[in-house]
Every structure is written in structure tokens, then in C-alpha cells.
Write an enzyme that holds these catalytic residues in place. Structure first.
Site, PDB file in Angstrom:
ATOM      1  N   THR A 171     -40.383  -7.281  39.976  1.00 53.43           N
ATOM      2  CA  THR A 171     -41.111  -8.065  40.975  1.00 53.43           C
ATOM      3  C   THR A 171     -41.652  -9.354  40.360  1.00 53.43           C
ATOM      4  OG1 THR A 171     -43.269  -6.978  40.652  1.00 53.43           O
ATOM      5  CG2 THR A 171     -41.737  -5.964  42.217  1.00 53.43           C
ATOM      6  N   ASP A 172     -42.013  -9.322  39.086  1.00 46.97           N
ATOM      7  CA  ASP A 172     -42.387 -10.557  38.394  1.00 46.97           C
ATOM      8  C   ASP A 172     -41.226 -11.550  38.407  1.00 46.97           C
ATOM      9  OD1 ASP A 172     -45.050 -10.390  37.523  1.00 46.97           O
ATOM     10  OD2 ASP A 172     -44.519  -9.134  35.831  1.00 46.97           O
ATOM     11  N   ILE A 173     -40.079 -11.073  37.974  1.00 46.87           N
ATOM     12  CA  ILE A 173     -38.911 -11.952  37.848  1.00 46.87           C
ATOM     13  C   ILE A 173     -38.465 -12.445  39.227  1.00 46.87           C
ATOM     14  CG2 ILE A 173     -36.499 -12.052  37.129  1.00 46.87           C
ATOM     15  CD1 ILE A 173     -37.285  -9.954  34.956  1.00 46.87           C
ATOM     16  N   GLY A 176     -40.861 -15.031  40.640  1.00 49.18           N
ATOM     17  CA  GLY A 176     -40.633 -16.323  39.995  1.00 49.18           C
ATOM     18  C   GLY A 176     -39.381 -17.001  40.515  1.00 49.18           C
TER      19      GLY A 176
END
Length: 401
Positions: A171-173, A176
Site C-alpha cells: 500500500t505504501d508503494i 506513491g
């Protein structure tokens, strides 16, 4: 920096992000030529500088991976003098990206509404755990939490196993990546109309966006999906199956590929077997089918089956560890591992740029910056004199690396 013929050459990004989601976003922009000025707190900078295994003294490998092609300005935005520096930089900037909790930038006097008054064409991107609206807007967010709340952990792993997250901070990637997409959409609009806007991305929504099959099943049938291991939500066989020395991924989802697969492995009788004749039959009995297929596949090695299936036109593949990934000839041919020679740190190995442009391809040009490594350079370009820069340094407003 020699930008060459890069698609985002001339686009200036003020990057106030740290850790993962924000730096992924600005790395994607920097790889395509944007001048990303990474504005870091003077005391320690981006916390990722101290996270993960060290590459060498004073450098964390994760920070090096996420912050290539950027310049670092160590600037104290809590001070009025630091805010004035930021406003001066804003005059030449096109994009601002931040991933503080919602409200932090507004309290600093650097929120979108304030900055848009000064630069109406500004694209201002905020990345947070839950977005800038809604009842959870003030909560902090991490990838693990977002994976749980987006449903990803409920569909990852095997049935009757403890909750498992996706092996990467997905979910971070994804947040982004989606933020970068949103920025480019807003920037194109600004080029056409002169009107800037805010871009709002969150880890929670980035996770939900991955649940295409699972959400479709819930919306249409009211069924709450669970984990399936390596199996597909609607097709079979489409999963990892055991061989004599490991596993092989088999993608025989359509009727045509199923029949090709059966011919290739010598199981022609299954084509007319009533239990597995149609795609829906195979999905209903996928456990039984997997056991039957493995009784044949387990007699030979993964390499044997890969060669045979390739010759038969059946989609299949091995399951690599990271060492094997970067030895694969296709990965190497597509430049997905890049060696960058640096005067200070020697050879740095990077993941390559995954999207290829024919005329203006992205390029990995420079290693991640030291804290404040470009402070003097950035301030000088903004019109500060040597004396003015020295005063900012003496006051601790700016730190030079």
C-alpha cells in the site's frame, strides 16, 4: 546534473516526504527527469536514513534505493526563516509533495490553500494513511494497518492460517505510484489551463484498489472472499503446483490453455472428464484437480516442465528468490538491474525503471543525496548570496552536508 532528453526535465518538485510512500512517488518523478529537491529536517533528515540494513557507514540501503536522482536541502520549516526560504523556492516550483498527517502543513502555514494563493498553477500532493477527509483523516497510517483495513490481509495466505500481509509494503508503494499518476494528471491540466489543484492519495484507498476480483465478488454475490494461497479467485488451474524439486506456476485459466496444458503433460483424458470439463467445473473442484495434476507434475523437475510447456505454448513460470530474479536473462535484457558508479560509495545496484519510453526514457543518474548535500547549491539557484546562505547556516535554519 545532466538531465539529457528526459520527459520531466524542467519540472521542479519540492519534496517534503519521508519513509516510503512519498519517496516512492518523488523517485518516480525524479527518474523521469524532474528536479526533486528533498527538503529534510536538519536534525537527522528522513528517518529512512537510519532504517534497514546498512550499505556502508552512514548509509542505509533502503534510503539509497528510494532517494536516487534527488537533491537534499536540510531546512528547518518550524522557523520563520525556514518558511521564508521555502516560499522563495516555491516561486520556481511546479509541484509540492508531502506526507505528514493531515493538518500539519496547514499549521505550518504551508498548506495547499495558502500556497495556492501565491502560485495558482501549483500541483500540491498529500499522501497519508487515510486521506484528508473522513472520520479517520487525523489518524496515522502505516502499510501494515492499511493492508489490514483494506481487506488485503483477509485474502492473503492460506485458508485457516493466521493473518498474513503481502510480502512487500504494497500500500505504501501503490499509494506513491498513484500519487505520481495524480500529479502528472494535475500537471497536464495546469499546462492546459494554468489552474493548479490538490492531489490527495492514501494508503487505505491504494490497498482497496487492488481488490478487483474480491470486491467484484462481494458486490455481485454478497460473498466475503477468503485467502486462497496461490490459487486464482475465479479460474483454475491458475496456481503454484508441486514438481519433483519445487513448484511451478501454471496459468491454464481459459478453456483453450487448459486443453493445451492437458495435451502437453499427457493428461488428455481430463479434457472430457465431466468433473473438469468446463472452467466452472475446474474451479469448484480445484483442490481435487490440484492433487491430480501434482501427481503427474511431481514426477519431473520444474525445469523439465518449463521447457515442455514453453514448447507447447502453455503459460507457466518458475518461482524465484531475489537472487534468481536478478540472474534471469529477461530481467537483465530489460535493464531491471542498474549498476551506478559513485565516487564516494563505489558501485550501487538499483532496481531499474519499469516503464520504458521510446524517445525520452527515464534514467538513474545519481545516488541518493547526503543530508543537506545540495543545500548551498539549491539556495544559490534560488538567488541567495553567499553571505545570506552563511547566515542561514549559522542560525541552524539550514544544514549543509
Amino acid at each position: 546534473m545532466n538531465e539529457g532528453n528526459l520527459p520531466l526535465k524542467g519540472v521542479v518538485v519540492l519534496d517534503l516526504t519521508q519513509i516510503m510512500a512519498g519517496p516512492v512517488c518523488t523517485m518516480l518523478l525524479a527518474d523521469m527527469g524532474a528536479d526533486v529537491i528533498k527538503i529534510e529536517k536538519p536534525n537527522g533528515g528522513d528517518d529512512t536514513r537510519r532504517m534497514g540494513p546498512p550499505f556502508t557507514s552512514g548509509w542505509a540501503s533502503g534510503f539509497l534505493a528510494l532517494n536516487r536522482n534527488k537533491r537534499s536541502l536540510a531546512l528547518d520549516l518550524r522557523e520563520e526563516a525556514g518558511k521564508q526560504v521555502f516560499m522563495r523556492l516555491l516561486e520556481g516550483a511546479h509541484v509540492v509533495v508531502e506526507n505528514f498527517r493531515p493538518g500539519v502543513m496547514a499549521r505550518l502555514g504551508l498548506g495547499y490553500d495558502e500556497l495556492a494563493k501565491r502560485r495558482s498553477s501549483l500541483v500540491y500532493c498529500s499522501i497519508s494513511g487515510f486521506g484528508s477527509t473522513g472520520p479517520y483523516r487525523n489518524r496515522g497510517g502505516f502499510d501494515l494497518v492499511a493492508q489490514g483495513m483494506s481487506g488485503l490481509m483477509s485474502i492473503t495466505g492460506f485458508p485457516d492460517s493466521p493473518p498474513a500481509k503481502v510480502g512487500v509494503p504494497i500500500t505504501d508503494i501503490s499509494a506513491g505510484t498513484q500519487a505520481a499518476f495524480g500529479i502528472l494528471c494535475a500537471y497536464i491540466h495546469a499546462l492546459k489551463t494554468g489552474q493548479g489543484q490538490s492531489v490527495d492519495a492514501s494508503l487505505l484507498e491504494a490497498g482497496i484498489a487492488y481488490t478487483i476480483w474480491e470486491s467484484a465478488l462481494y458486490f455481485s454475490e454478497g460473498e466475503v472472499p477468503g485467502p486462497l494461497g496461490s490459487a486464482h479467485r475465479v479460474s483454475a488451474p491458475y496456481q503454484a503446483l508441486r514438481t519433483s524439486d519445487g513448484y511451478i506456476n501454471i496459468g491454464a485459466a481459459t478453456q483453450a490453455t487448459w486443453e493445451q496444458f492437458c495435451h502437453a503433460v499427457g493428461l488428455d483424458d481430463l479434457i472430457e472428464d465431466e468433473r473438469f470439463r468446463m472452467p466452472g467445473d475446474r474451479k469448484v473442484r480445484e483442490g481435487e484437480l490440484a492433487q491430480l495434476l501434482e501427481s503427474t507434475l511431481s514426477q519431473k523437475s520444474t525445469d523439465y516442465w518449463l521447457e515442455l510447456l514453453e514448447q507447447s505454448g502453455v503459460v507457466a513460470g518458475p518461482i524465484y528468490n531475489m537472487e534468481q530474479v536478478y540472474q534471469d536473462p529477461q530481467v537483465l535484457a530489460r535493464n531491471m538491474v542498474i549498476d551506478l558508479e559513485d565516487n564516494d560509495l563505489g558501485k550501487l545496484r538499483h532496481i531499474g525503471i519499469p516503464v520504458k519510453l521510446s524517445e525520452t526514457p527515464g534514467r538513474i543518474r545519481n545516488r541518493a543525496p547526503g543530508l543537506g548535500e545540495h543545500s548551498r547549491e539549491v539556495l544559490s539557484e534560488a538567488g541567495y548570496s553567499g553571505e545570506e546562505i552563511a547566515i542561514l547556516i549559522d542560525r541552524g535554519t539550514v544544514v549543509c552536508g
